[in-house]
Design a protein around this motif. Structure first.
Motif, PDB file in Angstrom:
ATOM      1  N   VAL A 135     -21.874  -0.147  87.631  1.00 42.22           N
ATOM      2  CA  VAL A 135     -23.139  -0.329  86.912  1.00 42.22           C
ATOM      3  C   VAL A 135     -22.890  -0.024  85.439  1.00 42.22           C
ATOM      4  O   VAL A 135     -22.578   1.114  85.070  1.00 42.22           O
ATOM      5  N   ASN A 136     -23.005  -1.029  84.585  1.00 43.44           N
ATOM      6  CA  ASN A 136     -22.698  -0.893  83.167  1.00 43.44           C
ATOM      7  C   ASN A 136     -23.769  -1.614  82.338  1.00 43.44           C
ATOM      8  O   ASN A 136     -24.775  -2.045  82.878  1.00 43.44           O
ATOM      9  N   TRP A 137     -23.558  -1.764  81.041  1.00 38.37           N
ATOM     10  CA  TRP A 137     -24.579  -2.360  80.176  1.00 38.37           C
ATOM     11  C   TRP A 137     -23.966  -3.467  79.308  1.00 38.37           C
ATOM     12  O   TRP A 137     -22.752  -3.530  79.118  1.00 38.37           O
ATOM     13  N   THR A 138     -24.841  -4.318  78.772  1.00 39.02           N
ATOM     14  CA  THR A 138     -24.410  -5.406  77.893  1.00 39.02           C
ATOM     15  C   THR A 138     -25.001  -5.203  76.498  1.00 39.02           C
ATOM     16  O   THR A 138     -25.941  -4.431  76.311  1.00 39.02           O
ATOM     17  N   PHE A 139     -24.469  -5.920  75.532  1.00 39.12           N
ATOM     18  CA  PHE A 139     -25.010  -5.841  74.167  1.00 39.12           C
ATOM     19  C   PHE A 139     -26.487  -6.239  74.115  1.00 39.12           C
ATOM     20  O   PHE A 139     -27.276  -5.567  73.451  1.00 39.12           O
ATOM     21  N   PRO A 140     -26.903  -7.332  74.777  1.00 39.72           N
ATOM     22  CA  PRO A 140     -28.325  -7.683  74.748  1.00 39.72           C
ATOM     23  C   PRO A 140     -29.227  -6.571  75.301  1.00 39.72           C
ATOM     24  O   PRO A 140     -30.363  -6.428  74.869  1.00 39.72           O
ATOM     25  N   GLN A 141     -28.716  -5.781  76.234  1.00 36.86           N
ATOM     26  CA  GLN A 141     -29.499  -4.669  76.783  1.00 36.86           C
ATOM     27  C   GLN A 141     -29.571  -3.494  75.805  1.00 36.86           C
ATOM     28  O   GLN A 141     -30.530  -2.736  75.811  1.00 36.86           O
ATOM     29  N   GLU A 250     -28.177  -6.776  70.585  1.00 36.08           N
ATOM     30  CA  GLU A 250     -27.684  -8.148  70.785  1.00 36.08           C
ATOM     31  C   GLU A 250     -27.015  -8.680  69.519  1.00 36.08           C
ATOM     32  O   GLU A 250     -27.631  -8.761  68.454  1.00 36.08           O
ATOM     33  N   GLY A 251     -25.718  -9.023  69.632  1.00 34.18           N
ATOM     34  CA  GLY A 251     -24.963  -9.583  68.520  1.00 34.18           C
ATOM     35  C   GLY A 251     -24.673  -8.619  67.383  1.00 34.18           C
ATOM     36  O   GLY A 251     -24.286  -9.057  66.300  1.00 34.18           O
ATOM     37  N   TYR A 265     -21.247  -4.526  62.099  1.00 35.45           N
ATOM     38  CA  TYR A 265     -20.601  -5.731  62.612  1.00 35.45           C
ATOM     39  C   TYR A 265     -21.700  -6.630  63.176  1.00 35.45           C
ATOM     40  O   TYR A 265     -22.379  -6.280  64.140  1.00 35.45           O
ATOM     41  N   GLU A 266     -21.872  -7.781  62.555  1.00 39.47           N
ATOM     42  CA  GLU A 266     -22.905  -8.728  62.986  1.00 39.47           C
ATOM     43  C   GLU A 266     -22.362 -10.129  62.720  1.00 39.47           C
ATOM     44  O   GLU A 266     -22.423 -10.640  61.610  1.00 39.47           O
ATOM     45  N   SER A 267     -21.790 -10.733  63.762  1.00 42.75           N
ATOM     46  CA  SER A 267     -21.098 -12.007  63.571  1.00 42.75           C
ATOM     47  C   SER A 267     -21.074 -12.771  64.883  1.00 42.75           C
ATOM     48  O   SER A 267     -21.558 -12.293  65.918  1.00 42.75           O
ATOM     49  N   ILE A 268     -20.468 -13.930  64.851  1.00 41.35           N
ATOM     50  CA  ILE A 268     -20.330 -14.729  66.069  1.00 41.35           C
ATOM     51  C   ILE A 268     -19.494 -13.999  67.117  1.00 41.35           C
ATOM     52  O   ILE A 268     -19.703 -14.145  68.320  1.00 41.35           O
TER      53      ILE A 268
END
Length: 306
Positions: A135-141, A250-251, A265-268
């Motif tokens: 159970v982990n997390w993502t950037f959008p979360q 997110e991003g 850090y905010e990039s593709i």
């Protein structure tokens, strides 16, 4: 006349004895007073408060540089980790400095390393569900980690430069479905963030995509990513306490040193990284194999939120 002289002598003798007795009493009084002062000082020393770190280990497991070779490190999860202070295996590598109020992580180049590295570590790994790595997390979360820490001591290399160590990380992880999709042998994905104590300064490394047109499946492979050039904060922390904060959305990823110096850090690359799950790491991931080398990282505070 003789009788008068005898009376004078008697009076002088009584006076002498009285003065002498008073002098002896005074001396005894001074000595007793000094003893009382000493006793009070000793009591103050004994009453020294024991300081403990402000760290809740409920959602962390620890890896230490002990075990039986590559990929055979010892890991301790909740609830066993709560007894680290009395755990004979953990005590040399994770222990309290009750004078400073710090949780100390000690590491040296041992033969016990994790599967994907040559370096040893005494390092915490976040577990959102205690005892479960799945159970982990993502950037959008989104996720935040903040710590107060210091370099407690480290050795130098042959050029006189201090050995460096990784003190915080965000590590990527493949879901079981992603692992099976690309035929990977395990769930390991690259670390999107490594924060180093590097010769008294804080250095940040992240990942960049080699091919920005790569598909969502292609970027799951570790070889799809490369290291960036790295970034050094201007402030020198040396062996003093400092705070580090990592904010993820997110991003976007923001690193903050001492509440007043930022790296954003905010990039593709950050946006594409949203495909991965992640977890935080904190402690002492020692970056040398030099014989006789070691380092100690002191953590005073550590907290995570989602």
């Amino acid at each position: 006349m003789k009788h008068f002289r005898k009376e004078i002598l008697s009076i002088l003798l009584i006076a002498f004895l009285s003065v002498n007795a008073t002098s002896q009493t005074d001396k005894g009084g001074v000595s007793e007073s000094e003893d009382k002062v000493e006793t009070k000082k000793n009591k103050k020393k004994k009453r020294k408060k024991i300081k403990l770190p402000k760290i809740d280990l409920s959602h962390w497991k620890v890896t230490i540089p002990e075990g039986e070779g590559k990929g055979k490190t010892i890991n301790v999860e909740p609830p066993e980790i709560f007894d680290y202070a009395t755990n004979e295996v953990l005590k040399p590598f994770m222990y309290n400095d009750s004078v400073k109020g710090a949780l100390v992580f000690y590491a040296y180049p041992s033969n016990s390393v994790t599967a994907n590295t040559k370096y040893s570590r005494s390092e915490l790994r976040e577990q959102m569900v205690p005892g479960d790595n799945n159970v982990n997390w993502t950037f959008p979360q989104g996720a935040n980690m903040k710590g107060k820490l210091e370099m407690g001591g480290t050795t130098r290399d042959s050029d006189g430069k201090y050995h460096r160590t990784i003190i915080m990380q965000i590590h990527g992880r493949l879901t079981n479905e992603q692992r099976d999709l690309i035929g990977a042998k395990d769930n390991n994905a690259p670390p999107i963030l490594k924060i180093y104590w590097d010769n008294g300064k804080i250095r940040v490394k992240t990942k960049v995509l080699k091919n920005l047109s790569a598909s969502d499946e292609e970027i799951l492979h570790e070889e799809a990513w490369d290291d960036d050039e790295g970034f050094n904060f201007e402030q020198e922390v040396g062996f003093r306490k400092f705070t580090l904060e990592v904010k993820v959305s997110e991003g976007k990823m923001v690193i903050i040193l001492n509440g007043n110096e930022y790296k954003v850090y905010e990039s593709i690359h950050m946006r594409r990284w949203g495909v991965f799950e992640n977890y935080f790491k904190a402690g002492n991931y020692f970056q040398t194999r030099d014989e006789g080398a070691y380092s100690k990282i002191n953590y005073y505070e550590l907290e995570v939120s989602h």
